[in-house]
Design an enzyme around this catalytic site. Sequence first.
Site, PDB file in Angstrom:
ATOM      1  CE1 TYR A   1      62.847  55.517 -11.171  1.00  0.00           C
ATOM      2  CE2 TYR A   1      64.035  55.160 -13.223  1.00  0.00           C
ATOM      3  CZ  TYR A   1      63.996  55.636 -11.933  1.00  0.00           C
ATOM      4  OH  TYR A   1      65.093  56.247 -11.385  1.00  0.00           O
TER       5      TYR A   1
ATOM      6  CG  HIS B   1      60.764  60.345  -5.020  1.00  0.00           C
ATOM      7  ND1 HIS B   1      61.534  60.929  -5.992  1.00  0.00           N
ATOM      8  CD2 HIS B   1      60.768  61.203  -3.970  1.00  0.00           C
ATOM      9  CE1 HIS B   1      61.990  62.098  -5.555  1.00  0.00           C
ATOM     10  NE2 HIS B   1      61.533  62.279  -4.326  1.00  0.00           N
TER      11      HIS B   1
HETATM   12  O1  CA2 Z   1      61.660  57.215  -8.109  1.00  0.00           O
HETATM   13  C1  CA2 Z   1      61.411  58.322  -8.609  1.00  0.00           C
HETATM   14  O2  CA2 Z   1      60.289  58.726  -8.867  1.00  0.00           O
HETATM   15  C2  CA2 Z   1      62.598  59.223  -9.017  1.00  0.00           C
HETATM   16  O3  CA2 Z   1      62.209  60.578  -8.755  1.00  0.00           O
HETATM   17  C3  CA2 Z   1      62.818  59.020 -10.496  1.00  0.00           C
HETATM   18  C4  CA2 Z   1      64.026  59.805 -11.009  1.00  0.00           C
HETATM   19  C5  CA2 Z   1      65.263  59.534 -10.172  1.00  0.00           C
HETATM   20  O4  CA2 Z   1      66.321  60.387 -10.581  1.00  0.00           O
HETATM   21  C6  CA2 Z   1      65.002  59.773  -8.699  1.00  0.00           C
HETATM   22  O5  CA2 Z   1      66.164  59.429  -7.977  1.00  0.00           O
HETATM   23  C7  CA2 Z   1      63.847  58.918  -8.222  1.00  0.00           C
HETATM   24  C8  CA2 Z   1      64.300  59.397 -12.458  1.00  0.00           C
HETATM   25  C9  CA2 Z   1      63.203  59.841 -13.372  1.00  0.00           C
HETATM   26  C10 CA2 Z   1      63.530  59.358 -14.746  1.00  0.00           C
HETATM   27  O6  CA2 Z   1      62.704  58.255 -15.021  1.00  0.00           O
HETATM   28  C11 CA2 Z   1      63.046  57.468 -16.044  1.00  0.00           C
HETATM   29  C12 CA2 Z   1      62.055  56.612 -16.465  1.00  0.00           C
HETATM   30  C13 CA2 Z   1      62.298  55.762 -17.478  1.00  0.00           C
HETATM   31  C14 CA2 Z   1      63.555  55.753 -18.109  1.00  0.00           C
HETATM   32  C15 CA2 Z   1      64.539  56.618 -17.682  1.00  0.00           C
HETATM   33  C16 CA2 Z   1      64.293  57.485 -16.648  1.00  0.00           C
END
Ligand code: CA2
Length: 149
Positions: free
Chosen positions: A24, A101
């Site tokens: 991310y 996303h």
């Molecule tokens: O790609 C994206 O923006 C998502 O919405 C992010 C979500 C994921 O479940 C989707 O499939 C795609 C996850 C958000 C959590 O982000 C984190 C960031 C850092 C550490 C852990 C989780």
Amino acid sequence: MPKPIYVLNGPNLNLLGVREPHIYGKTTLDDVRGLCEVRAAALGHAIDFRQTNSEGTLVDWIQQARTDAAAVVINPAGYGHTSVAVLDALKALTIPIVECHLSHLATREDFRRKTYVSLAATGLVSGFGAKSYELAIEAAADLISRAAS
Ligand code: CA2
């Protein structure tokens, strides 16, 4: 007073930049907020930027957007893949909805390739990291001005 664009963020996005930077990125959610504010201001809009880990709160905010927002940009995070309640709330809106996303969902695990939110959104921006939010704000601003003309 013109209505703001709501930028709604779902669960765990508060961890952005802190965990899993290989997926991310290193940008924090506060950095994303700043990018959105600047981009929206350049296009003549204000934003109301929020994050919650609670599905009910996300539904409440979407309902609030019916009267208080000009458009919704939403990164539903995990709830995008699971929540019929979020979809139902979005379906009650008549304003533009842009799904956003950070990661490129089409190239990830099977369970991430579809979202319920896509069934209600006008369009989807996915895979550009923090830039996805700026592109989503641009799309929302464009949809707002098209609806006004
Ligand atoms: O790609 C994206 O923006 C998502 O919405 C992010 C979500 C994921 O479940 C989707 O499939 C795609 C996850 C958000 C959590 O982000 C984190 C960031 C850092 C550490 C852990 C989780």
